[in-house]
Each structure stands twice: as C-alpha cells, then as structure tokens.
Design a protein around this motif. Structure first.
Motif, short mmCIF file in Angstrom:
data_model
loop_
_atom_site.label_atom_id
_atom_site.label_comp_id
_atom_site.label_asym_id
_atom_site.label_seq_id
_atom_site.Cartn_x
_atom_site.Cartn_y
_atom_site.Cartn_z
N THR A 71 0.83 -1.21 0.00
CA THR A 71 0.00 0.00 0.00
C THR A 71 0.87 1.26 0.00
OG1 THR A 71 -0.20 -0.07 2.40
CG2 THR A 71 -1.98 -1.11 1.14
N SER A 72 2.10 1.13 -0.45
CA SER A 72 3.01 2.27 -0.62
C SER A 72 3.14 3.06 0.69
CB SER A 72 2.52 3.12 -1.80
OG SER A 72 3.40 4.15 -2.10
N ALA A 73 2.91 4.36 0.67
CA ALA A 73 3.13 5.18 1.86
C ALA A 73 2.24 4.79 3.04
CB ALA A 73 2.90 6.65 1.53
N ALA A 74 1.17 4.03 2.76
CA ALA A 74 0.26 3.64 3.85
C ALA A 74 0.73 2.39 4.60
CB ALA A 74 -1.14 3.39 3.28
N SER A 75 1.70 1.68 4.04
CA SER A 75 1.96 0.34 4.57
C SER A 75 2.57 0.35 5.98
CB SER A 75 2.81 -0.47 3.59
OG SER A 75 4.16 -0.44 3.89
N VAL A 76 3.49 1.26 6.25
CA VAL A 76 4.12 1.27 7.59
C VAL A 76 3.11 1.70 8.67
CG1 VAL A 76 5.92 2.31 9.02
CG2 VAL A 76 6.47 1.52 6.71
N PRO A 77 2.36 2.81 8.47
CA PRO A 77 1.39 3.16 9.52
C PRO A 77 0.24 2.16 9.66
CG PRO A 77 1.16 4.65 7.65
CD PRO A 77 2.41 3.86 7.42
N LEU A 78 -0.11 1.47 8.57
CA LEU A 78 -1.11 0.39 8.68
C LEU A 78 -0.57 -0.74 9.56
CD1 LEU A 78 -2.59 0.11 5.06
CD2 LEU A 78 -3.95 -0.07 7.14
N ALA A 79 0.67 -1.11 9.33
CA ALA A 79 1.28 -2.20 10.11
C ALA A 79 1.45 -1.77 11.57
CB ALA A 79 2.62 -2.60 9.50
N LEU A 80 1.86 -0.52 11.77
CA LEU A 80 2.04 -0.01 13.13
C LEU A 80 0.71 -0.05 13.88
CD1 LEU A 80 3.81 1.43 15.25
CD2 LEU A 80 3.21 3.60 14.16
#
Ligand code: COA
Length: 324
Positions: free
Chosen positions: A282-291
């Motif tokens: 999900t590009s820029a969304a992937s890290v905060p989604l995982a967090l």
C-alpha cells in the motif's frame, strides 16, 4: 528546557471494503495464487470503491488516530501526508484532509517519497517537534495505488493495494522518536516509476497514460541491500545492539524482503508485524497500517523499541527508531 521528543499518542488506519484475491486476479491475467504467494507473500489486497479517494481513506485513518490519541483536530499544529496518489494535483490531500477534520489554520502539506512517504513525513514532523515549533502533529500515509495500475500487466498489478494509516505525535519530555534517517538516490528512477505527469505530459512516448513501470528483480536486490544499510545506520546512530529491537515494522512490499531484514536483525518473524499477506503493497500507507495493527492487536506494548523502515520509488528509503 530540554529538547522535546515526539511521542506517539495514538494511531489509526483504514482499508477500503472491497477485497481482491489472487484468484480474482488469476481470472484476469496470466498468473496464479501459488505464484503470487510464493514470490511475494501476498494473498489479497483492498481496492478503493469507485469515487473513493486517497483523501477519504486518509480521513478515516486520521479520525481513528485522533480518537485513539484523545486529541481534537483543532489542537493540531501540523499535518504531513505521504502520498503518491493525491486526490487532486492541488490543493494537496493534506489541505483537503485538514478542512474535513476541522483543523483549519495549521500547516498542512503532502510529501511525495513514494513508499517511503510515511517515514519521510515522520522524519519531518519529528524535526518540527524537536525544534519546539510544533507541539501536536498528525502524520498520515494514504494511497490509492490501484488507480495507477495497468491491470493487464501481471508483473505489477498483483503487487499493490489501497489503504491509509495515521499517527498523532505530541511533544514530550520522554522519548518518543529517537532518530529518523531519510535518503534518496534519483539515479534509480528507471527501475520504478510512473512515466507521465503534469509537466511531462499525461501520455508517454508510447501513448500510454498513468501506470507503474518496474524492473522487479533489480528493485528487489537494491531494496534488500539498502534496507540492510539503513538498519545498520539506525543502530549505530543510537549506539544499540540489534538485540535491543523489540519490533520490526517494515514497509510491506514483499515477504521475502521483510524476512531478509528480519534475518539481518536476528529477529524471529514473531517480532515482525506482517500485513503484506492481506494488504499487498500500500506504498506510503503500509508502515502506519502495520504499526496500527501491531498496536491495536495488543502485540506492540508501551515502552517497547520499534524499528520502522521503508523503501520505494525514487529511490527513496528511510527508517525511524522509536520508544512506543
Ligand atoms: N504471475 C506469474 N508469472 C509472473 C508474474 C505473475 N504475476 N509476474 C512475472 N511473472 C513471470 C515473469 O514473466 C518471469 O517469467 P520468465 O522467467 O518466463 O521471463 C518470471 O515470472 C520470473 O520473473 P521475475 O521478475 O524474475 O520474478 P521475481 O522472483 O523477481 O518476482 C517480483 C517478481 C516483482 C515479485 C519481485 O521481483 C519483487 O517483489 N520485487 C520487488 C518489487 C517491489 O518491492 N516493488 C516496490 C518497491 S516499494
């Protein structure tokens, strides 16, 4: 007064309702569930509904993050939104989001660093808070990458998905973000890019419109090497042994890239938040989604040491080390 730290008060995320499985894709292009799972770890991804925009996903994620933080939108001093798929060319998606949240007046801008957009946003917000010029910041990563895909190109259309994640940061005497590291090398443009735009023109020389062009295998190799280096840089900057890290919260592009970074850190996969199987990239969304998933599932606990990292088109890459 001592330099303040940026502490995470709350996180939130949002995924569009519609799920597209590997089997759905296999009905459309020459691929298979087995191939996609084996090469990427992806089983499904979420796709925004017709008319649903990056800003819509960002709004849901930001609302949940503000709620979790117990912060009113009017208390925000800064909104930074990482995206490569803005609603409009301008105003920025951050400005659209600011107005919908009712945070009018504070600084708001987008950051385009492809898949590293959230890490860049976190790095920027952290600097503002450390400098004392911002007390409360909202950092968002939001994308509708599926709008950019060539659905007939099996080498790219199986990889990406839509979503958004957000964090609310506040100045505090206790850490907080310990360090952030941001890098780019524009020399790698040709390996991963979208060849059209406002100034270059909306059709390329082959008369194609918007799409993702990628040399997957080469991106893979550079990503693994580069992430190894930024992990090392982060540990050294903080004079830490790798055993100090409690959780790896990586960019979710490919399970094999994630596993390589975990191995480098000597971390078992139980200590890595993995969402790529359900979200795709999900590009820029992937890290905060995982967090957000790590925190809301109860895995990630207050006081633990988290290493966030990302790599994307540009190339851009970066990391953040933080005490949650
Ligand atoms: N289904 C079936 N076969 C596919 C396919 C698909 N969806 N996509 C490509 N293939 C084929 C290729 O055509 C190639 O066939 P060939 O050997 O007959 O030429 C074969 O599979 C191998 O392709 P290759 O590109 O070498 O595979 P790979 O193991 O490198 O896996 C990726 C491809 C894209 C999954 C992998 O390279 C990757 O994840 N790279 C990183 C991409 C990334 O993370 N991008 C975003 C960075 S933020």
């Amino acid at each position: 007064m001592a330099t303040p730290f940026a502490r995470i008060l709350g996180t939130g995320s949002y995924l569009p309702e519609k799920v597209l499985t590997n089997h759905d894709l296999a009905a459309r292009v020459d691929t298979s569930d087995a191939w996609i799972r084996e090469r990427t770890g992806i089983a499904q991804r979420h796709v925004a509904a017709e008319g649903e925009t990056t800003g819509d996903l960002a709004f849901e994620a930001a609302t949940r993050a503000l709620e979790a933080a117990g912060v009113r939108a009017s208390d925000l001093d800064l909104i930074v939104l990482g995206t490569t798929t803005p609603d409009l060319i301008f105003p920025s998606t951050a400005c659209l989001l600011q107005h919908r949240l009712g945070a009018n007046g504070c600084a708001a801008f987008d950051v385009n660093a492809a898949c590293s957009g959230f890490i860049y946003g976190l790095g920027i917000a952290n600097q503002f808070i450390r400098a004392g010029s911002v007390r409360t910041a909202l950092v968002v990563g939001a994308e509708t990458l599926t709008r950019m895909l060539d659905w007939d190109d099996r080498s790219t259309c199986v990889l990406f998905g839509d979503g958004a994640g957000a964090v609310v940061l506040r100045a505090d005497t206790e850490p907080g973000v310990l360090s952030t590291h941001m890098h780019a090398d524009g020399g790698y443009k040709e390996l991963l890019y979208n060849p059209v735009g406002v100034s270059a023109g909306f059709r390329d020389e082959k008369n194609h419109g918007v799409r993702v062009l990628m040399a997957g295998n080469e991106v893979f190799k550079v990503a693994v090497k580069t992430l190894d280096a930024v992990v090392e840089e982060t540990l050294q900057a903080n004079r830490l042994e790798k055993s100090a890290i409690d959780w790896l919260i990586p960019h979710q592009a490919n399970l094999r890239i994630i596993s390589a970074t975990a191995k480098r850190l000597g971390l078992p996969m139980e200590r890595v938040v993995v969402t790529v199987d359900r979200h795709g990239n999900t590009s820029a969304a992937s890290v905060p989604l995982a967090l957000d998933e790590g925190i809301r599932s109860g895995k990630v606990q207050r006081g633990e040491l988290l290493l966030l990292e990302a790599f994307g088109g540009g190339f851009t890459w970066g990391s953040a080390l933080l005490r949650y």
